[in-house]
Design an enzyme around this catalytic site. Structure first.
Site, PDB file in Angstrom:
ATOM      1  N   SER A  65      29.773  -6.501 -21.252  1.00  0.00           N
ATOM      2  CA  SER A  65      30.795  -6.789 -20.248  1.00  0.00           C
ATOM      3  C   SER A  65      31.352  -5.482 -19.655  1.00  0.00           C
ATOM      4  O   SER A  65      30.603  -4.699 -19.085  1.00  0.00           O
ATOM      5  CB  SER A  65      31.890  -7.660 -20.863  1.00  0.00           C
ATOM      6  OG  SER A  65      32.709  -8.231 -19.871  1.00  0.00           O
TER       7      SER A  65
ATOM      8  N   ASP B  47      27.066 -18.161 -18.670  1.00  0.00           N
ATOM      9  CA  ASP B  47      27.864 -16.933 -18.604  1.00  0.00           C
ATOM     10  C   ASP B  47      28.527 -16.755 -17.246  1.00  0.00           C
ATOM     11  O   ASP B  47      27.970 -17.132 -16.207  1.00  0.00           O
ATOM     12  CB  ASP B  47      26.944 -15.733 -18.863  1.00  0.00           C
ATOM     13  CG  ASP B  47      27.649 -14.529 -19.439  1.00  0.00           C
ATOM     14  OD1 ASP B  47      28.718 -14.174 -18.917  1.00  0.00           O
ATOM     15  OD2 ASP B  47      27.119 -13.944 -20.398  1.00  0.00           O
TER      16      ASP B  47
ATOM     17  N   HIS C  26      29.738 -16.215 -21.980  1.00  0.00           N
ATOM     18  CA  HIS C  26      29.854 -14.755 -21.967  1.00  0.00           C
ATOM     19  C   HIS C  26      29.783 -14.158 -23.377  1.00  0.00           C
ATOM     20  O   HIS C  26      29.233 -13.079 -23.577  1.00  0.00           O
ATOM     21  CB  HIS C  26      31.183 -14.400 -21.299  1.00  0.00           C
ATOM     22  CG  HIS C  26      31.299 -12.982 -20.850  1.00  0.00           C
ATOM     23  ND1 HIS C  26      30.402 -12.388 -19.987  1.00  0.00           N
ATOM     24  CD2 HIS C  26      32.227 -12.032 -21.134  1.00  0.00           C
ATOM     25  CE1 HIS C  26      30.771 -11.141 -19.757  1.00  0.00           C
ATOM     26  NE2 HIS C  26      31.870 -10.893 -20.438  1.00  0.00           N
TER      27      HIS C  26
END
Length: 321
Positions: free
Chosen positions: A131, A269, A296
């Site tokens: 991320s 995601d 995610h």
């Protein structure tokens, strides 16, 4: 007789010194398991070296900004024959708290990673970002490409505009009433309203973390909250960016990556699979994988498949000269 004994002792001492140098220079002995801190600009960062072995070290860059390395804990089940370095970035987790916004820059976080690498004497390592950690990771690579052997980008963000466009696509799947709540409260910059929080919670349950996280008491760690870093650098929620990263874009720089790359993302995601596949097309030696039944938080939602994908890539990387 005395001279001979002294000479014998001197020879033995030299031999011991030579052996100690050999041991200290052995790659598998450079990085021993354990925890520690590194002084950086603004405070101290915590790290842990987990495992040991001859394979390339891995340095983990967690999400956020303002998150912690705790989400990477499942990687301790990887069974990797090499050291894995966990890091809590400055201002969060077990690292020093910060309130000075001049420290909350991607450039400063890049230098933290470099300080850690130098402290541990690591060279030719696998960079693994998740991320926000992929934003930090790409910028680290662009500045220090010679230190990186390969890269793993988990649920990457290389363009905030693309991220927001994907978020808009996902928000459109929510009930109309929820969409209206989101748009209304964002239009008046009212991000603390209970209705807005409920809408955010629904979005997160679908596209951030689908499977309930294990309940583990970590109160004894006295973790530092990076919530204010998140707000300052990113914004009030995953789908709304109002911070310093709002104009982040490295799409044109992806073609500069010359090491093997693994990009993966969850089936559901917020880093949408179609977008991550597009990122793959911009990198010369990149592999893409989609983690089924995961959002995610791939290591949480489908740990087994994520570990399998990561391990297969690491085996390939370590087979290269």
């Amino acid at each position: 007789m005395i001279k001979t004994e002294n000479k014998s002792i001197a020879v033995k001492l030299l031999c011991l010194l030579f052996l100690s140098v050999l041991v200290s220079c052995s790659p598998e002995n450079l990085l021993l398991p354990g925890e520690g801190f590194v002084e950086v600009n603004g405070g101290k960062i915590w790290y842990e070296v987990f495992g040991e072995g001859k394979k390339a070290p891995i340095i983990l860059l967690h999400g956020g900004p303002g998150g912690t390395s705790l989400g990477f804990e499942p990687l301790k089940e990887l069974g990797y024959d090499g050291p894995i370095v966990f890091l809590d970035q400055l201002g969060s987790g077990r690292s020093s708290a910060i309130t000075d916004t001049s420290l909350m820059t991607i450039e400063n976080y890049v230098e933290q990673v470099e300080s850690l690498r130098n402290h541990l004497g690591i060279k030719d390592f696998v960079l693994y970002g998740s991320s926000w950690g992929t934003m930090l990771g790409i910028d680290y690579y662009l500045k220090y490409p010679d230190e990186v052997k390969a890269i793993i980008f988990s649920s990457p963000l290389f363009s905030t505009d693309s991220w927001i466009a994907d978020a808009d696509t996902l928000i459109a799947t929510l009930p109309d009433s929820v969409q209206q709540v989101i748009r209304y409260h964002e239009s008046i910059n009212e991000y603390d309203h209970p209705d807005y929080h409920e809408a955010v919670k629904l979005y997160y349950s679908l596209y951030v973390t689908r499977k309930e996280r294990p309940k583990i008491d970590r109160s004894y760690l006295n973790l530092v909250s990076g919530k204010e870093i998140y707000k300052y650098m990113w914004g009030p929620s995953e789908f709304t960016s109002t911070g310093t990263l709002r104009n982040f874009d490295r799409l044109e720089q992806l073609g500069k990556i010359s090491v093997p790359v693994l990009l993966f993302t969850g089936q559901y995601d917020e880093a949408r699979p179609s977008t991550v596949q597009y990122y793959q097309s911009l990198i010369s030696d990149a592999t893409f994988r989609e983690i089924p039944d995961a959002a995610h938080s791939t290591l949480n939602d489908n740990k087994e498949e994520t570990l399998k994908v990561v391990m297969k890539f690491l085996e390939r990387v370590n087979s290269l000269n």
